[in-house]
Design a protein around this motif. Structure first.
Motif, short mmCIF file in Angstrom:
data_model
loop_
_atom_site.label_atom_id
_atom_site.label_comp_id
_atom_site.label_asym_id
_atom_site.label_seq_id
_atom_site.Cartn_x
_atom_site.Cartn_y
_atom_site.Cartn_z
N GLN A 148 5.52 7.97 2.19
CA GLN A 148 4.67 7.07 2.98
C GLN A 148 5.50 6.10 3.83
N THR A 185 2.83 3.80 -2.13
CA THR A 185 2.98 4.22 -3.52
C THR A 185 3.86 5.44 -3.69
N GLY A 187 0.80 -1.22 0.00
CA GLY A 187 0.00 0.00 0.00
C GLY A 187 0.84 1.27 0.00
#
Length: 96
Positions: A38, A34, A32
């Motif tokens: 993050q 990308t 998750g």
């Protein structure tokens, strides 16, 4: 502005990260993740366990080294080769 901060701000895709190629980027997308930012504050060992669970296979432990390298880099440490984290990973896994 600090040169490494500028470098991090210019990261646009996962393959811009040190130690990440197409396969590593694909693993991050499965998790998750990308965008490089993050990774800030992520737990590399948990990322590894999540990857193994999602793919239903045990990945090479060196993937943990790569995850340590990129999370540390995004948390502000200098870029270092993934194998610089092997001893740390061994201690981390032994204590988990």
């Amino acid at each position: 502005m600090h040169p490494e901060k500028v470098c991090r701000e210019r990261l646009r895709v996962l393959t811009d990260l040190p130690n990440i190629g197409k396969a590593g980027a694909a693993d991050l997308v499965l998790l998750g993740i990308t965008l490089p930012d993050q990774l800030v504050g992520r737990d590399p060992l948990q990322m590894y366990h999540d990857l193994c669970r999602l793919t239903q296979q045990r990945h090479d432990p060196c993937v943990i080294d790569v995850f340590i390298s990129i999370t540390r880099f995004m948390d502000g440490e200098p870029a270092r080769a993934w194998w610089c984290f092997t001893e740390e990973r061994k201690r981390l896994v032994a204590s988990a």
